[in-house]
Motif scaffolding. Sequence first.
Motif, PDB file in Angstrom:
ATOM      1  N   LEU A   1      35.155-116.125 -85.360  1.00  0.00           N
ATOM      2  CA  LEU A   1      34.991-117.200 -84.125  1.00  0.00           C
ATOM      3  C   LEU A   1      33.975-118.045 -84.609  1.00  0.00           C
ATOM      4  O   LEU A   1      33.829-119.252 -84.253  1.00  0.00           O
ATOM      5  CB  LEU A   1      34.671-116.433 -82.870  1.00  0.00           C
ATOM      6  CG  LEU A   1      35.702-115.803 -81.974  1.00  0.00           C
ATOM      7  CD1 LEU A   1      35.080-114.887 -80.919  1.00  0.00           C
ATOM      8  CD2 LEU A   1      36.652-116.977 -81.570  1.00  0.00           C
TER       9      LEU A   1
ATOM     10  N   ALA B   1      35.899-110.054 -86.017  1.00  0.00           N
ATOM     11  CA  ALA B   1      36.283-111.047 -84.839  1.00  0.00           C
ATOM     12  C   ALA B   1      35.221-112.190 -84.585  1.00  0.00           C
ATOM     13  O   ALA B   1      35.545-113.230 -84.461  1.00  0.00           O
ATOM     14  CB  ALA B   1      36.745-110.250 -83.555  1.00  0.00           C
TER      15      ALA B   1
ATOM     16  N   ILE C   1      31.101-112.272 -78.333  1.00  0.00           N
ATOM     17  CA  ILE C   1      32.412-112.944 -78.080  1.00  0.00           C
ATOM     18  C   ILE C   1      33.025-113.279 -77.014  1.00  0.00           C
ATOM     19  O   ILE C   1      33.783-114.220 -76.988  1.00  0.00           O
ATOM     20  CB  ILE C   1      33.496-111.412 -78.697  1.00  0.00           C
ATOM     21  CG1 ILE C   1      33.016-111.114 -80.151  1.00  0.00           C
ATOM     22  CG2 ILE C   1      35.039-111.513 -78.779  1.00  0.00           C
ATOM     23  CD1 ILE C   1      33.697-109.999 -80.718  1.00  0.00           C
ATOM     24  N   HIS C   2      32.709-112.636 -75.928  1.00  0.00           N
ATOM     25  CA  HIS C   2      32.974-113.393 -74.565  1.00  0.00           C
ATOM     26  C   HIS C   2      32.435-114.607 -74.344  1.00  0.00           C
ATOM     27  O   HIS C   2      33.323-115.466 -73.916  1.00  0.00           O
ATOM     28  CB  HIS C   2      32.672-112.256 -73.592  1.00  0.00           C
ATOM     29  CG  HIS C   2      33.118-112.890 -72.250  1.00  0.00           C
ATOM     30  ND1 HIS C   2      34.324-112.608 -71.446  1.00  0.00           N
ATOM     31  CD2 HIS C   2      32.187-113.302 -70.970  1.00  0.00           C
ATOM     32  CE1 HIS C   2      34.305-113.185 -70.469  1.00  0.00           C
ATOM     33  NE2 HIS C   2      33.048-113.528 -70.140  1.00  0.00           N
ATOM     34  N   LYS C   3      31.229-114.654 -74.658  1.00  0.00           N
ATOM     35  CA  LYS C   3      30.811-116.149 -74.488  1.00  0.00           C
ATOM     36  C   LYS C   3      31.223-117.259 -75.570  1.00  0.00           C
ATOM     37  O   LYS C   3      31.394-118.285 -74.957  1.00  0.00           O
ATOM     38  CB  LYS C   3      29.152-115.811 -74.919  1.00  0.00           C
ATOM     39  CG  LYS C   3      28.417-117.500 -74.694  1.00  0.00           C
ATOM     40  CD  LYS C   3      26.927-116.982 -75.185  1.00  0.00           C
ATOM     41  CE  LYS C   3      26.027-118.103 -75.122  1.00  0.00           C
ATOM     42  NZ  LYS C   3      24.744-118.023 -75.436  1.00  0.00           N
ATOM     43  N   MET C   4      31.480-116.598 -76.797  1.00  0.00           N
ATOM     44  CA  MET C   4      32.168-117.669 -77.745  1.00  0.00           C
ATOM     45  C   MET C   4      33.725-118.288 -77.286  1.00  0.00           C
ATOM     46  O   MET C   4      33.763-119.324 -77.200  1.00  0.00           O
ATOM     47  CB  MET C   4      32.349-117.225 -79.011  1.00  0.00           C
ATOM     48  CG  MET C   4      30.931-116.893 -79.526  1.00  0.00           C
ATOM     49  SD  MET C   4      30.369-118.395 -80.292  1.00  0.00           S
ATOM     50  CE  MET C   4      31.247-118.876 -81.699  1.00  0.00           C
ATOM     51  N   ARG C   5      34.359-117.232 -76.627  1.00  0.00           N
ATOM     52  CA  ARG C   5      35.842-117.495 -76.379  1.00  0.00           C
ATOM     53  C   ARG C   5      35.773-118.552 -75.032  1.00  0.00           C
ATOM     54  O   ARG C   5      36.552-119.058 -74.668  1.00  0.00           O
ATOM     55  CB  ARG C   5      36.403-116.179 -75.784  1.00  0.00           C
ATOM     56  CG  ARG C   5      36.916-115.323 -77.032  1.00  0.00           C
ATOM     57  CD  ARG C   5      37.637-114.298 -76.989  1.00  0.00           C
ATOM     58  NE  ARG C   5      37.973-113.663 -78.265  1.00  0.00           N
ATOM     59  CZ  ARG C   5      38.689-112.345 -78.303  1.00  0.00           C
ATOM     60  NH1 ARG C   5      38.655-111.598 -77.076  1.00  0.00           N
ATOM     61  NH2 ARG C   5      39.140-111.932 -79.535  1.00  0.00           N
ATOM     62  N   ARG C   6      34.829-118.064 -74.087  1.00  0.00           N
ATOM     63  CA  ARG C   6      34.486-118.942 -72.855  1.00  0.00           C
ATOM     64  C   ARG C   6      33.968-120.505 -72.930  1.00  0.00           C
ATOM     65  O   ARG C   6      34.199-121.506 -72.421  1.00  0.00           O
ATOM     66  CB  ARG C   6      33.812-118.509 -71.868  1.00  0.00           C
ATOM     67  CG  ARG C   6      34.521-117.112 -71.232  1.00  0.00           C
ATOM     68  CD  ARG C   6      33.615-116.538 -70.246  1.00  0.00           C
ATOM     69  NE  ARG C   6      33.017-117.254 -69.097  1.00  0.00           N
ATOM     70  CZ  ARG C   6      33.755-117.492 -67.933  1.00  0.00           C
ATOM     71  NH1 ARG C   6      34.853-116.959 -67.704  1.00  0.00           N
ATOM     72  NH2 ARG C   6      33.274-118.348 -67.110  1.00  0.00           N
TER      73      ARG C   6
ATOM     74  N   THR D   1      34.694-122.051 -84.437  1.00  0.00           N
ATOM     75  CA  THR D   1      34.233-122.649 -83.192  1.00  0.00           C
ATOM     76  C   THR D   1      32.774-122.821 -83.198  1.00  0.00           C
ATOM     77  O   THR D   1      32.013-122.373 -84.077  1.00  0.00           O
ATOM     78  CB  THR D   1      34.662-121.769 -81.921  1.00  0.00           C
ATOM     79  OG1 THR D   1      33.935-120.592 -81.923  1.00  0.00           O
ATOM     80  CG2 THR D   1      36.305-121.777 -81.884  1.00  0.00           C
TER      81      THR D   1
END
Length: 848
Positions: free
Chosen positions: A119, A115, A45-50, A123
């Motif tokens: 994503l 979540a 999730i952190h990777k996808m958001r960045r 994305t």
Amino acid sequence: MLTYCGNRSDLLSIWIENGFSPCFYQTVSASLMVFMAILPLSFQIHKMRRQAVPVESKYLVNSFFYMLQWFVLLLLLVETPVRFALDWTKVYNEVDGVSVYYFLARLVLIFMTIALFRLERTTLLMHLKLKRHSLALILSWAVLLLIETIVVVSWNSQLWWFRNEHSGDKIANGLWITRLVCVSLLFLISLCAPGVPTLNSWLTVNADTERDVEDGMDQLLHHRNTGGMTQQSGSTWSGIKLKVKLLWPYMWPSGNVLLQINVMICIGCLVAGRVVNLFVPIFYKNIVNGLTYGNEWSYILTQIGLYVTLKFMQGGGFTGGFLNGIRSFLWIRVQQFTNRKVQTKLFAHLHALSLRWHLSRKTGEVLRSIDRGTQSINTLLSYIVFSILPTIADILVAIVYFVAYFNAWFGLIVFVCIGLYLADTILVTEWRTKFRRDMNTKDNRAKQRAIDSLLNFETVKYYNAENYEVEKYDDAIVDYQSSEFKSNASLVLLNASQSLIINVGLLVGSILCAKFVIDGTFQVGDFVLFGTYIVQLYTPLNFFGTYYRMIQANFIDMENMFELFDQEEEVRDNVDAITLEVQDKSVEFDNVCFSYQPEKPILKNVSFRVNPGETIALVGPSGSGKSTIIRLLFRFYDIQSGVIRIDNTDISTVTQSSLRQYIGVVPQDTVLFNDNIQNNIRYGRVTAADSEVEAAARAADIHDKINSFPDGYQTMVGERGLKLSGGEKQRVAIARTILKAPDFVLLDEATSALDTTTERHIQESLDKISTGKTTIVVAHRLSTIVNANTIIVLQDGEIAEMGSHEELLKANGVYNGMWAQQLADVSEYGENSGSGSGNEKDKETKKK
């Protein structure tokens, strides 16, 4: 007082009363969710958001399975707190620490999967080439599935809900079945990733710029690949709904009762085969037990007879068995039906595509795609119907049988091994897909290189480029073999991992079964039964990986063929299109505008009328739109604005076939089929008799020339008619048109490439065609159209001048300048120049 385990068990006790300790099970399960699912999900999730880039909503495709994923996720989200409330307050009327730990871990996990699922829907990571869910999301659903399935080993435990001793157990059992179904669906659907957008339709800018056919552009810009065919990326299971929709009509031979009976018998053989596979090891076990414990000879003899009969039905090794033999024999006709239908449908579809597409294609790649695609359909259907489905059925039967006859441990061993095997097969095969697809692309290029070189054999010889062509072909093969090595090397890795999983499962199961035999729980025949059945099960399972890889390969082979099916017909008949009936044979262009590319108009408000029986000539510089008018009248393209009428009927409202049957075309570059002259002429009207063909040849002044050939009308013309001269090919084209007997004749610079003497003879034949016909002539040599009723001078897509030959000369405009230039060319290069007119009328006009 809130304790960690409550009164159900303690944490250190693993196995209690024929099952897992509930406290130990929930602690381990919650820990698995935290460390094997929640942590990887957090990183992803952190990777996808960045790093991920948003996807526009127009590229998001909704499907039934995508909506099913959402429904299942929401159901799991609701079930988790409901289960906690019911399970530990209303049912057992207590709450302990492990249940809180398990509830929180599961709730967080489900929220995080939702979540990440959202994503991945909205994305995309730029470096991600495959259309699939992330490994973290698949792993989280796999962990949930493992947690729900491993509890089966506690089936006989009094501490679990399986006994249904009171209402609480029934509620818990129902919730468990709900969870098991939901996570199973999530895991299976995740392998297809129906809601993940594709990368190729979003990132790649469509660079399809069509050629202005008349503008003399050197090359046609293509799609990302050639012939309108795109380069696929992503999982081969993407678009599976469309692929199944295309395949379904060929899987069930509708309209053919005999073939339908064949299909039903084949399915019956499959069902019978599953039953036989179950009973073969059972009768083998009975034989071993009978010999071990001294049963009567009649019993043993009966068991041996039944066993051999079943083995005959089943087959083994390299023999397919009686049932498979019957099925294979009956399937031959069904397979031939499928192959014929696919090829004829695709062939018809290619002929229905527009001229624009055919100008952009690469013949070698298209033919290669058709060959691989049609061949792969038969293989695909055979693998799915007769290999994959029976193997899955055998696996389910085996799990149920092992649990029922032995105990849950053996069912768990089979289930875990098969689950790991299938997961390994699917994940590694999906990873290998890019190697196979790249290998196909480079194979296409190598074959295209060879075909282009052979088709341009004369050009290669003209420029002494044999070594250059061989080197380029060798480079293409080396490039292909590089991808082939990667594909084969990854296959070796897959086979090794599959073998490891299978043999570990066989080892664990054999040790456990041997232990039960020693303890006296099982008989010796039971050990033989387990070993025989598990090997019998693993044999098709071993091939399951091969089947899956072959299905993947066949889907990849079919991708370009499906791309061909996806090519839409640019020119379509209207739903209410009528049949054209020609009466007075008039043609009218009314403010016609047309462009091959929006930014470069070819025709601008062109208007003219050709009265019945008249001849109109189109002249002008290259790129002015002369040949485009011919193509628009034949309806190779649809115009952007304006109207084209025949007999005051808009040609866009009539069927293409009825329109074209009245029009005859003699093109500048005549291409013949690699057939004899007689059949090439007969192509003008395929039902014509030999006498009519010869009459058309006489009218085209080529009959005597044909008879001078050793084989006469049976003379083969070679590929594209290369064995005939330019004049002979033109006469064959004229004979075709005469045989067709059209009401409208279109002559597209039919003599521009001929010498003066040949042109004069050809012109006489063309005059015969045009007599009494409405004729439109595209001319380069002005001397050939001086007798036209009207001459239209086109310049930059507009009509610059219009009138008869004498009127245009008197106007002293563009046409007069073109006429003077051609007379000057005749004077400079001589009467016999191929580019000059050389006509007597030229000399007479020059004298004047």
